[in-house]
Design an enzyme around this catalytic site. Sequence first.
Site, PDB file in Angstrom:
ATOM      1  N   SER A   1      50.831  38.376  36.908  1.00 22.39           N
ATOM      2  CA  SER A   1      52.287  38.276  37.043  1.00 22.39           C
ATOM      3  C   SER A   1      52.656  38.329  38.523  1.00 22.39           C
ATOM      4  CB  SER A   1      52.913  39.457  36.303  1.00 22.39           C
ATOM      5  OG  SER A   1      54.249  39.678  36.704  1.00 22.39           O
TER       6      SER A   1
ATOM      7  N   TYR B   1      54.925  47.937  33.836  1.00 18.52           N
ATOM      8  CA  TYR B   1      54.466  46.547  33.800  1.00 18.52           C
ATOM      9  C   TYR B   1      53.777  46.181  35.117  1.00 18.52           C
ATOM     10  CZ  TYR B   1      55.000  41.431  33.035  1.00 18.52           C
ATOM     11  OH  TYR B   1      54.795  40.075  32.868  1.00 18.52           O
TER      12      TYR B   1
END
Length: 262
Positions: free
Chosen positions: A146, A159
């Site tokens: 990501s 996250y």
Amino acid sequence: MTNLFDINGKVALITGSTHGLGMAMAKGLGQAGATIVVNGNSSQQKIDDAVNELKSEGINAVGYKFNVTEEKEVAEAVQKIEKEVGPIAILINNAGIIKRIPLLEMEVADFREVIDIDLVSPFIVSKHVAKGMIERRQGKIINICSMMSELGRNTVSAYAAAKGGLKMLTKNMATEWAKYNVQINGIGPGYFATEQTKPIRVDGHPFNDFIISRTPAAKWGDPSDLAGAAIFLSSKASDFVNGHILYVDGGILATIGKPSNE
Ligand code: GCO
Ligand code: CA
């Protein structure tokens, strides 16, 4: 002439592939000729629907429901897939969740759940799939990282911690397994128009405007934009590429951004 990007007939397991980026990569690899193993854990119906959607586009697809965080379930599923479909040549660790909660309000259980799904499960699934790949001296593992493998952002601490960890797990897996002709790399998607980003993508929402101005390509990515990177890292074309994170982000990581008057 041999096609460096040929993945015809290869079995590709993509975790969390009933929707979103997982489904988009399933379509990309499937259109390039791979046999797609769809995985999810929420419902058999969602898996069946995804398999039917792929089949309707002429793609070879089968579905297996299992929980990527449960080692026993993963081990059994991998065995079953290799027996019923064939040796897994390509694994994409895509399954993931996000919780957008400020650090001070985040419950430990929520933090742990994100780490478990986004970081521990790629370890578990890779461990079981890599055994066969190492024996066969052939395989491709792609971890879906990501922007948050590199950058922080308000509310996404767990996250970001998981995705930063997944980047390093990718490098460590490459360190241990590259010598067996297994290539392990990551794809780092930028901001894509999926269900996951729907709440922050609404027209006029400050985050929507922020992302568009922060991205040199000046738009959200379309999930199909990931197909090329996925095919490259799944094919012979990347046989000496190891431990690399390929960011597909419209240029976000290339720039510091710009002031609002530019
Ligand atoms: C967020 C987004 C991101 C994306 C993506 C960015 O809240 O910032 O949801 O985390 O999902 O991973 O690369
Ligand atoms: Ca998703």
